[in-house]
Design an enzyme around this catalytic site. Structure first.
Site, PDB file in Angstrom:
ATOM      1  N   GLY A  34      92.786  14.642  83.035  1.00 20.90           N
ATOM      2  CA  GLY A  34      91.504  15.591  82.576  1.00 20.90           C
ATOM      3  C   GLY A  34      91.951  16.764  81.692  1.00 20.90           C
ATOM      4  N   ALA A  35      91.611  16.711  80.402  1.00 21.33           N
ATOM      5  CA  ALA A  35      92.291  17.784  79.632  1.00 21.33           C
ATOM      6  C   ALA A  35      92.023  19.278  80.025  1.00 21.33           C
ATOM      7  CB  ALA A  35      91.783  17.456  78.196  1.00 21.33           C
ATOM      8  N   TYR A 104      89.817   3.715  79.694  1.00 14.11           N
ATOM      9  CA  TYR A 104      88.973   4.757  80.416  1.00 14.11           C
ATOM     10  C   TYR A 104      87.889   3.879  81.305  1.00 14.11           C
ATOM     11  CZ  TYR A 104      89.625   8.562  77.167  1.00 14.11           C
ATOM     12  OH  TYR A 104      90.382   9.349  76.194  1.00 14.11           O
ATOM     13  N   ARG A 106      84.905   5.603  82.701  1.00 11.18           N
ATOM     14  CA  ARG A 106      84.249   6.762  83.209  1.00 11.18           C
ATOM     15  C   ARG A 106      82.890   6.597  82.497  1.00 11.18           C
ATOM     16  NH1 ARG A 106      87.742  10.611  78.978  1.00 11.18           N
ATOM     17  NH2 ARG A 106      86.917  12.194  80.105  1.00 11.18           N
ATOM     18  N   ASN A 166      90.377  17.710  70.522  1.00  7.66           N
ATOM     19  CA  ASN A 166      90.419  16.308  71.306  1.00  7.66           C
ATOM     20  C   ASN A 166      89.662  15.296  71.015  1.00  7.66           C
ATOM     21  OD1 ASN A 166      92.775  16.544  72.933  1.00  7.66           O
ATOM     22  ND2 ASN A 166      91.678  17.644  74.544  1.00  7.66           N
ATOM     23  N   ALA A 255     100.496  16.797  76.281  1.00  8.28           N
ATOM     24  CA  ALA A 255     101.328  17.735  75.458  1.00  8.28           C
ATOM     25  C   ALA A 255     100.250  18.520  74.769  1.00  8.28           C
ATOM     26  CB  ALA A 255     101.994  17.223  74.417  1.00  8.28           C
ATOM     27  N   GLY A 256      99.125  18.205  74.405  1.00 10.96           N
ATOM     28  CA  GLY A 256      98.323  18.937  73.666  1.00 10.96           C
ATOM     29  C   GLY A 256      97.849  20.072  74.636  1.00 10.96           C
ATOM     30  N   ASP A 257      97.599  19.789  75.729  1.00 12.68           N
ATOM     31  CA  ASP A 257      96.915  20.628  76.991  1.00 12.68           C
ATOM     32  C   ASP A 257      97.716  21.684  77.400  1.00 12.68           C
ATOM     33  OD1 ASP A 257      94.652  19.009  76.711  1.00 12.68           O
ATOM     34  OD2 ASP A 257      95.296  17.632  78.226  1.00 12.68           O
TER      35      ASP A 257
HETATM   36  O1  CKP Z   1      95.411  15.565  74.237  1.00 11.35           O
HETATM   37  P1  CKP Z   1      96.201  15.570  75.392  1.00 11.35           P
HETATM   38  O2  CKP Z   1      97.445  14.263  75.502  1.00 11.35           O
HETATM   39  O3  CKP Z   1      96.811  16.791  76.038  1.00 11.35           O
HETATM   40  O4  CKP Z   1      95.010  15.066  76.540  1.00 11.35           O
HETATM   41  C1  CKP Z   1      95.226  14.389  77.669  1.00 11.35           C
HETATM   42  C2  CKP Z   1      94.125  14.406  78.323  1.00 11.35           C
HETATM   43  O5  CKP Z   1      91.395  14.215  79.135  1.00 11.35           O
HETATM   44  C3  CKP Z   1      94.239  13.442  79.534  1.00 11.35           C
HETATM   45  O6  CKP Z   1      94.482  13.883  80.656  1.00 11.35           O
HETATM   46  C4  CKP Z   1      93.098  12.563  79.381  1.00 11.35           C
HETATM   47  O7  CKP Z   1      92.367  12.112  80.653  1.00 11.35           O
HETATM   48  C5  CKP Z   1      91.995  13.368  78.613  1.00 11.35           C
HETATM   49  O8  CKP Z   1      92.813  13.702  77.778  1.00 11.35           O
HETATM   50  C6  CKP Z   1      90.923  12.218  78.214  1.00 11.35           C
HETATM   51  O9  CKP Z   1      89.905  12.248  78.564  1.00 11.35           O
HETATM   52  O10 CKP Z   1      91.374  11.561  77.346  1.00 11.35           O
HETATM   53 MG    MG Z   2      94.629  16.705  72.548  1.00  8.06          MG
END
Ligand code: CKP
Ligand code: MG
Length: 312
Positions: A34-35, A104, A106, A166, A255-257
């Protein structure tokens, strides 16, 4: 009052135990994804006060997420359980080190039922920063309304809005994503796109042109360039900050988070922008060296140690 408030969907993440197509896998490690919760964990580990909330299923995975966030020192007092829908799930497949795919489960999850009524205005308006990602408005109509209601609370109370686009094209149609994400970007104070997201939002294709477009009206844009680092711009300054060398990319997700957490922490510490971006690059580099979306998020000592030992 909190340094940061954020909200969104967190999921139980099942990571394939082996490197093979998911349809043949029968063993998983359960982790958390979860971002927004990744950012909340990251900012909390860096020593700031953070409030995070979601709507979780009243089920074992909901409880797992809640307790994990609590254990990270994040304030979960505004988090809710729902009997109406389950906690969302998320699977990670490893084809090879450089090819990690995600699936996903979800749709119709508890978090997708978040609605503006769930926002505690008094709680949110006292925060210094509000972190929003472009995942939440993709989840449902009520989630989208919740995002805009939160933005309204923040901007009418001097809470700075940090927005990570995102872009998730598995969740919504491209034209709708473009319209809604551009709308949110226009209402944000700090925008943290990847270069691809910057191209998607502006139609421009150089970092300078993208940053110039997105930083209009006094905004700060900090664009992620992967292993090359980042490029930042606001009304007063701009510049490129190179990334840190990474030994081995174990898992790029998150990584982005980690980068976002570093930016928010640096802004809270009132550091100069180039320093803020450099630390955020370091944190992104630390996250990709560890399996999991949030497991590699460092504490301050680890960031300092990494930065003093590495060359950028
Ligand atoms: O852009 P990032 O790779 O940092 O994001 C990763 C998150 O919430 C990951 O934890 C995933 O569950 C999500 O992005 C998503 O819903 O895609
Ligand atoms: Mg990201």
């Amino acid at each position: 009052s909190m340094d940061l408030v954020t909200f969104g969907e967190s999921m139980a993440l099942f990571t394939s135990a082996r490197t093979l197509p998911l349809q043949y896998e029968n063993q998983y490690f359960r982790q958390m994804a979860g971002a927004e919760s990744n950012v909340a964990i990251g900012v909390s580990r860096l020593g700031h006060s953070v409030g995070w909330f979601s709507k979780l299923g009243n089920d074992p995975f909901g409880e797992f997420i809640y307790k994990t966030m609590q254990g990270e020192g994040v304030d979960v007092s505004r988090c809710q359980y729902s009997n109406e829908a389950p906690t969302g799930l998320f699977f990670k497949e490893k084809r090879n080190a450089g090819d990690v795919r995600i699936y996903y489960y979800r749709q119709h999850s508890a978090a997708s039922m978040l609605q503006p009524y769930d926002l505690d205005e008094d709680y949110m308006k006292r925060a210094r920063y509000l972190h929003i990602t472009g995942i939440t408005p993709a989840l449902s109509k009520s989630c989208r309304e919740t995002v805009f209601a939160a933005i309204e609370i923040a901007s009418s109370n001097g809470v700075k809005i940090v927005f990570d686009p995102n872009l998730r094209l598995k969740l919504w149609a491209e034209d709708e994503a473009k319209r809604v994400l551009s709308d949110i970007a226009g209402k944000s104070d700090i925008i943290l796109p990847g270069i691809d997201e910057g191209m998607f939002l502006t139609g421009e294709n150089t970092r300078e042109a993208i940053a110039a477009r997105l930083s209009k009206d006094g905004k700060t844009v900090i664009m992620k360039l992967g292993k090359e680092g980042a490029f930042y711009q606001n009304a007063n300054e701009n510049g490129a900050v190179s990334g840190f060398a990474v030994q081995e990319v174990v898992d790029p997700v998150g990584a982005g988070d980690g980068f976002s957490a570093g930016i928010i922490s640096g802004l809270l510490r009132d550091e100069p922008l180039s320093m803020v971006v450099k630390r955020a690059n370091a944190i992104g580099a630390l996250v990709v060296g560890v399996n999991g979306d949030s497991e590699g998020l460092p504490k301050n000592e680890e960031v300092e140690r990494f930065m003093s030992r590495s060359s950028s």
